[in-house]
Motif scaffolding. Structure first.
Motif, short mmCIF file in Angstrom:
data_model
loop_
_atom_site.label_atom_id
_atom_site.label_comp_id
_atom_site.label_asym_id
_atom_site.label_seq_id
_atom_site.Cartn_x
_atom_site.Cartn_y
_atom_site.Cartn_z
N ARG A 1 0.82 -1.21 0.00
CA ARG A 1 0.00 0.00 0.00
C ARG A 1 0.86 1.27 0.00
N LEU A 2 1.92 1.27 0.81
CA LEU A 2 2.80 2.44 0.84
C LEU A 2 3.54 2.61 -0.49
N ARG A 3 3.92 1.50 -1.11
CA ARG A 3 4.56 1.55 -2.43
C ARG A 3 3.61 2.19 -3.44
N GLU A 4 2.34 1.78 -3.42
CA GLU A 4 1.34 2.32 -4.34
C GLU A 4 1.20 3.84 -4.16
N LEU A 5 1.16 4.31 -2.93
CA LEU A 5 1.06 5.74 -2.66
C LEU A 5 2.33 6.47 -3.12
N GLY A 6 3.48 5.90 -2.85
CA GLY A 6 4.74 6.51 -3.25
C GLY A 6 4.87 6.64 -4.76
N VAL A 7 4.54 5.59 -5.48
CA VAL A 7 4.61 5.61 -6.94
C VAL A 7 3.65 6.66 -7.51
N VAL B 1 -5.60 6.43 -2.57
CA VAL B 1 -4.30 6.93 -2.97
C VAL B 1 -4.47 8.30 -3.63
N GLY B 2 -5.47 8.43 -4.49
CA GLY B 2 -5.70 9.69 -5.19
C GLY B 2 -5.92 10.85 -4.24
N GLU B 3 -6.71 10.65 -3.21
CA GLU B 3 -6.97 11.71 -2.23
C GLU B 3 -5.69 12.05 -1.45
N GLY B 4 -4.91 11.04 -1.11
CA GLY B 4 -3.65 11.29 -0.41
C GLY B 4 -2.69 12.10 -1.26
N VAL B 5 -2.55 11.74 -2.53
CA VAL B 5 -1.67 12.47 -3.43
C VAL B 5 -2.16 13.91 -3.61
N ARG B 6 -3.46 14.09 -3.75
CA ARG B 6 -4.02 15.43 -3.92
C ARG B 6 -3.65 16.32 -2.73
N LEU B 7 -3.81 15.81 -1.51
CA LEU B 7 -3.47 16.59 -0.32
C LEU B 7 -1.98 16.93 -0.28
#
Length: 117
Positions: A27-33, A98-104
């Protein structure tokens, strides 16, 4: 393992099975990428605080934008809940995608001073 390259992030041996290591690293890899894909200035660094406790730090250039941790939505759920601490005031956000995390992270304006690491 290269802490700045999500493609290389793997759960270390010795991580207790009850700590959800493989799932958490995935999950963390997905967010990082996803974050890296939004700007050439973006950088990430995996931080294994101690065995069983891992987070990702997010940077724009040399400025640290925030950190993220991940947990399951519930004990047996495959869904992730990301806790992001963003900016100098460490504002806590809980997001389910992931999308919401990246947006923030991309909207972060009050970043920490340049990182010395």
């Amino acid at each position: 393992m290269d802490m700045a390259d999500p493609a290389s992030w793997r759960c270390p041996t010795g991580w207790h099975a009850d700590w959800d290591g493989e799932w958490e690293f995935d999950r963390l890899r997905e967010l990082g990428v996803a974050f890296l894909g939004h700007s050439e200035e973006n950088r990430v660094r995996l931080d294994i605080v101690e065995v069983g406790y891992v987070r990702v730090m997010f940077f724009r250039g040399a400025q640290r934008l925030g950190t993220a941790y991940v947990n399951r939505e519930s004990r047996d759920s495959p869904r992730a809940i990301y806790q992001l601490n963003i900016g100098t005031d460490d504002t806590e956000h809980t997001v389910k995608s992931v999308g919401e995390g990246v947006r923030l992270l991309m909207e972060a304006r009050n970043a920490w001073e340049p990182d010395d690491d």
